[in-house]
Design a protein around this motif. Sequence first.
Motif, PDB file in Angstrom:
ATOM      1  N   THR A 122       1.102  -1.629  -0.026  1.00  0.00           N
ATOM      2  CA  THR A 122       0.211   0.185  -0.056  1.00  0.00           C
ATOM      3  C   THR A 122       1.101   1.417  -0.476  1.00  0.00           C
ATOM      4  O   THR A 122       2.258   1.143   0.368  1.00  0.00           O
ATOM      5  N   GLU A 123       0.166   2.194  -0.329  1.00  0.00           N
ATOM      6  CA  GLU A 123       0.979   3.480  -0.252  1.00  0.00           C
ATOM      7  C   GLU A 123       1.561   3.938   0.903  1.00  0.00           C
ATOM      8  O   GLU A 123       2.641   4.652   1.130  1.00  0.00           O
ATOM      9  N   GLU A 124       0.835   3.865   2.255  1.00  0.00           N
ATOM     10  CA  GLU A 124       1.174   3.506   3.333  1.00  0.00           C
ATOM     11  C   GLU A 124       1.744   3.311   3.674  1.00  0.00           C
ATOM     12  O   GLU A 124       3.434   3.178   4.406  1.00  0.00           O
ATOM     13  N   GLU A 125       2.383   1.778   3.406  1.00  0.00           N
ATOM     14  CA  GLU A 125       3.107   1.256   3.799  1.00  0.00           C
ATOM     15  C   GLU A 125       4.580   1.662   3.013  1.00  0.00           C
ATOM     16  O   GLU A 125       5.984   1.285   3.270  1.00  0.00           O
ATOM     17  N   LYS A 126       4.774   1.853   1.669  1.00  0.00           N
ATOM     18  CA  LYS A 126       6.054   2.352   1.184  1.00  0.00           C
ATOM     19  C   LYS A 126       6.171   3.485   2.276  1.00  0.00           C
ATOM     20  O   LYS A 126       8.112   3.717   1.669  1.00  0.00           O
ATOM     21  N   VAL A 127       5.152   4.439   2.231  1.00  0.00           N
ATOM     22  CA  VAL A 127       5.828   5.059   2.704  1.00  0.00           C
ATOM     23  C   VAL A 127       7.078   5.023   4.315  1.00  0.00           C
ATOM     24  O   VAL A 127       7.772   5.832   4.441  1.00  0.00           O
ATOM     25  N   LEU A 128       6.387   4.343   4.779  1.00  0.00           N
ATOM     26  CA  LEU A 128       6.769   4.110   6.227  1.00  0.00           C
ATOM     27  C   LEU A 128       8.441   3.076   5.826  1.00  0.00           C
ATOM     28  O   LEU A 128       8.698   3.615   6.841  1.00  0.00           O
ATOM     29  N   LEU A 129       8.681   2.487   4.643  1.00  0.00           N
ATOM     30  CA  LEU A 129       9.706   1.859   4.676  1.00  0.00           C
ATOM     31  C   LEU A 129      10.191   2.783   3.955  1.00  0.00           C
ATOM     32  O   LEU A 129      11.683   2.707   4.500  1.00  0.00           O
ATOM     33  N   GLU A 130      10.126   3.617   3.445  1.00  0.00           N
ATOM     34  CA  GLU A 130      10.846   4.814   2.657  1.00  0.00           C
ATOM     35  C   GLU A 130      11.777   5.685   4.030  1.00  0.00           C
ATOM     36  O   GLU A 130      12.722   5.732   3.799  1.00  0.00           O
ATOM     37  N   GLN A 131      11.015   5.309   5.368  1.00  0.00           N
ATOM     38  CA  GLN A 131      12.109   5.911   6.348  1.00  0.00           C
ATOM     39  C   GLN A 131      13.001   5.485   6.712  1.00  0.00           C
ATOM     40  O   GLN A 131      13.864   5.357   7.231  1.00  0.00           O
ATOM     41  N   TYR A 132      13.425   4.051   6.232  1.00  0.00           N
ATOM     42  CA  TYR A 132      14.286   3.271   6.967  1.00  0.00           C
ATOM     43  C   TYR A 132      15.090   3.141   5.507  1.00  0.00           C
ATOM     44  O   TYR A 132      15.481   1.750   5.307  1.00  0.00           O
ATOM     45  N   ARG A 133      15.253   3.318   3.767  1.00  0.00           N
ATOM     46  CA  ARG A 133      15.825   2.825   3.077  1.00  0.00           C
ATOM     47  C   ARG A 133      16.955   3.612   3.472  1.00  0.00           C
ATOM     48  O   ARG A 133      17.442   4.575   3.851  1.00  0.00           O
ATOM     49  N   ASP A 134      18.135   2.656   2.668  1.00  0.00           N
ATOM     50  CA  ASP A 134      19.314   2.654   2.568  1.00  0.00           C
ATOM     51  C   ASP A 134      20.392   1.588   1.601  1.00  0.00           C
ATOM     52  O   ASP A 134      19.618   0.888   0.968  1.00  0.00           O
ATOM     53  N   GLU A 135      21.194   1.972   1.131  1.00  0.00           N
ATOM     54  CA  GLU A 135      21.885   1.760   0.692  1.00  0.00           C
ATOM     55  C   GLU A 135      22.546  -0.144   0.299  1.00  0.00           C
ATOM     56  O   GLU A 135      21.882  -0.011   2.305  1.00  0.00           O
ATOM     57  N   ALA A 136      22.541  -0.572   0.479  1.00  0.00           N
ATOM     58  CA  ALA A 136      22.734  -1.853   0.364  1.00  0.00           C
ATOM     59  C   ALA A 136      24.121  -2.359   1.193  1.00  0.00           C
ATOM     60  O   ALA A 136      25.007  -1.551   0.418  1.00  0.00           O
TER      61      ALA A 136
END
Length: 145
Positions: A122-136
């Motif tokens: 969902t868009e909400e899930e993507k927004v939440l995940l984006e807060q923890y996004r970084d490189e491998a």
Amino acid sequence: MARHIYSCPLRWSDMDAFGHVNNAVFLSYLEEARIDFMFRLAPGDGSPSFKGGSVVARHEIDYLRPLVHRYEPVTIETWVTRIGASSTTVSYEVKDADATYVRASTVVVPIDLETGRPRRLTEEEKVLLEQYRDEAPDSEEAVAA
């Protein structure tokens, strides 16, 4: 970059015959950290985010050095390295103050519990995940056994 921090206890039964944590046990450690991450990531009561099921589509693990059993827990840092339409990749480092023992990643696919079929994030899930996004993480430090 935000990372989720999980303190993972080591259990006596985690050891192999050489006194190291068995390689297969690390999958359980990653699962514990991932579940803690996903359930804490969802916002407060009433949010449908990450309340449904998910399945693991892929694991990738680099064992960097043996982890000898001890009574102190290890820290597992968890973050997101990829967000797709119907899957996300979660990365991890299993470490303590002195060393990193494992670097890993997991492809997680959300499912609809009623149908048992994969579903889109969902868009909400993507927004939440984006807060923890970084490189491998860089996996070139893997140690040949």
